[in-house]
Design a protein around this motif. Sequence first.
Motif, short mmCIF file in Angstrom:
data_model
loop_
_atom_site.label_atom_id
_atom_site.label_comp_id
_atom_site.label_asym_id
_atom_site.label_seq_id
_atom_site.Cartn_x
_atom_site.Cartn_y
_atom_site.Cartn_z
N SER A 1 -7.72 -1.53 7.08
CA SER A 1 -8.88 -2.54 7.37
C SER A 1 -9.61 -3.28 6.32
O SER A 1 -10.01 -4.37 6.50
CB SER A 1 -9.66 -2.19 8.71
N ASN A 2 -9.76 -2.43 5.38
CA ASN A 2 -10.76 -2.92 4.22
C ASN A 2 -9.82 -3.53 3.14
O ASN A 2 -10.23 -4.41 2.35
CB ASN A 2 -11.57 -1.87 3.88
N ALA A 3 -8.53 -2.99 2.98
CA ALA A 3 -7.61 -3.36 1.73
C ALA A 3 -7.11 -4.73 2.00
O ALA A 3 -6.69 -5.22 1.12
CB ALA A 3 -6.93 -2.10 1.60
N LEU B 1 -3.85 3.90 -0.08
CA LEU B 1 -4.66 4.31 1.21
C LEU B 1 -4.97 5.40 1.58
O LEU B 1 -4.21 6.39 1.51
CB LEU B 1 -3.42 3.23 2.12
N SER B 2 -5.96 5.39 2.54
CA SER B 2 -6.26 6.56 3.06
C SER B 2 -6.19 6.47 4.73
O SER B 2 -6.28 5.28 5.39
CB SER B 2 -7.81 6.90 3.01
N GLU C 1 -9.58 7.84 -5.28
CA GLU C 1 -10.31 6.62 -4.60
C GLU C 1 -9.17 6.06 -3.78
O GLU C 1 -8.22 5.59 -4.31
CB GLU C 1 -10.82 5.85 -5.61
N LYS C 2 -9.37 5.77 -2.49
CA LYS C 2 -8.44 5.06 -1.81
C LYS C 2 -9.16 4.25 -0.73
O LYS C 2 -10.41 4.32 -0.53
CB LYS C 2 -7.74 6.16 -0.60
N ASN C 3 -8.42 3.38 -0.18
CA ASN C 3 -8.91 2.33 0.82
C ASN C 3 -8.25 2.39 2.09
O ASN C 3 -7.33 2.98 2.36
CB ASN C 3 -8.54 0.72 0.36
N TYR C 4 -8.99 2.18 3.04
CA TYR C 4 -8.54 1.84 4.58
C TYR C 4 -7.91 0.65 4.72
O TYR C 4 -8.23 -0.48 4.03
CB TYR C 4 -9.62 2.27 5.58
N ILE D 1 -1.81 -0.77 -3.29
CA ILE D 1 -3.25 -0.10 -3.10
C ILE D 1 -3.01 1.23 -2.70
O ILE D 1 -2.26 1.68 -1.68
CB ILE D 1 -4.14 -0.89 -2.24
N GLY E 1 0.93 -1.27 -0.16
CA GLY E 1 -0.07 -0.01 -0.18
C GLY E 1 0.88 1.20 -0.06
O GLY E 1 1.99 1.40 0.42
#
Length: 239
Positions: A179-181, A214-215, A174-177, A212, A166
Motif C-alpha cells: 500500500s505504501n510502495a 516487500l513485507s 528494510e521493506k515496504n508494504y 522493491i 516487488g
Amino acid sequence: MQLFYTPHIEPQHTAFLLSEEESKHAIRVLRLQVGDTIHLVDGRGGLYKTEILDAHPKRTSLKVLHVQTDFGKASAELHMLVAPTKNIDRIEWFLEKATEIGMQEFTPLICEHSERKEVKVERLEKVAIAAMKQSLKAYLPKINPAITFAKFMASAEAQASTVQKGIAHCVDAEKNYISNAFQPAGKYLLLIGPEGDFAEKEIKDALAAGFIPLSLGNARLRTETAALAAVLEISLLNR
C-alpha cells in the motif's frame, strides 16, 4: 447466471456451436432446453448472451442475442510469479483464489531453493477456467510455462521501468508494504519465493533490477498464502 467458456467465439458471430463438453454440461447436467438463455465468456473480456436453438447434448447450437466487451475489466494488471510448492495442490488453490479475486497473469518461478521444478500448465489452465466461470468473470488469467529465476530476470518484462515491481522475501532488512510502495491503476509484477525463501543472489539481482523489497506482515506465511495476500493487497489498492 451460468457461464460457459468458449474461447473461439468472436464478437461478430451471430450464431455459435458449443463444444461437446460444454454441450453435455448444458443439456445433460443442467437440463437446459430450446429457448433457454445462457451466457458465454471468451476469456478475453467478452460476455455473450445467447439463446439455445438446438439442445443437442454433443453440439448445442446457439443464437447470439447480445455481446458485451471488456466485461469486468480491471483497472490494474497484475502478473504474479510464484515458486511452485512441492504439493502442487497448494499452487492450484492459490490460482483458484487469485483468479476469483482478479489476477491477469501467472508464471511458476523456479528458484534455487524450489522443491518442485516442473509444472503442468494444462492442469493449471483448467483450474483457472473453473474459477473464472464460478466467479462470473470474463477474463481468464494468462498461464505461462515455468521459468527459472535467472531467465526471467534477463527478460524485458523484468527490466521494464514502467512496471511497478516487488519481491517479497524473508531476509531481515528494510521493506515496504504494498500500500505504501505502489500506486493504483498500474501494472504490477510481484515475485513470491519458495518456502526456503529466495537465495541471497536472487534477492540481490531483483533489487538491482528495480524490484522493491516487500513485507506481507510479521507472520511467517506459506508460499501460497503469501502469494494470495499479495493479490489481495493489490486488489484493495485498486478498489
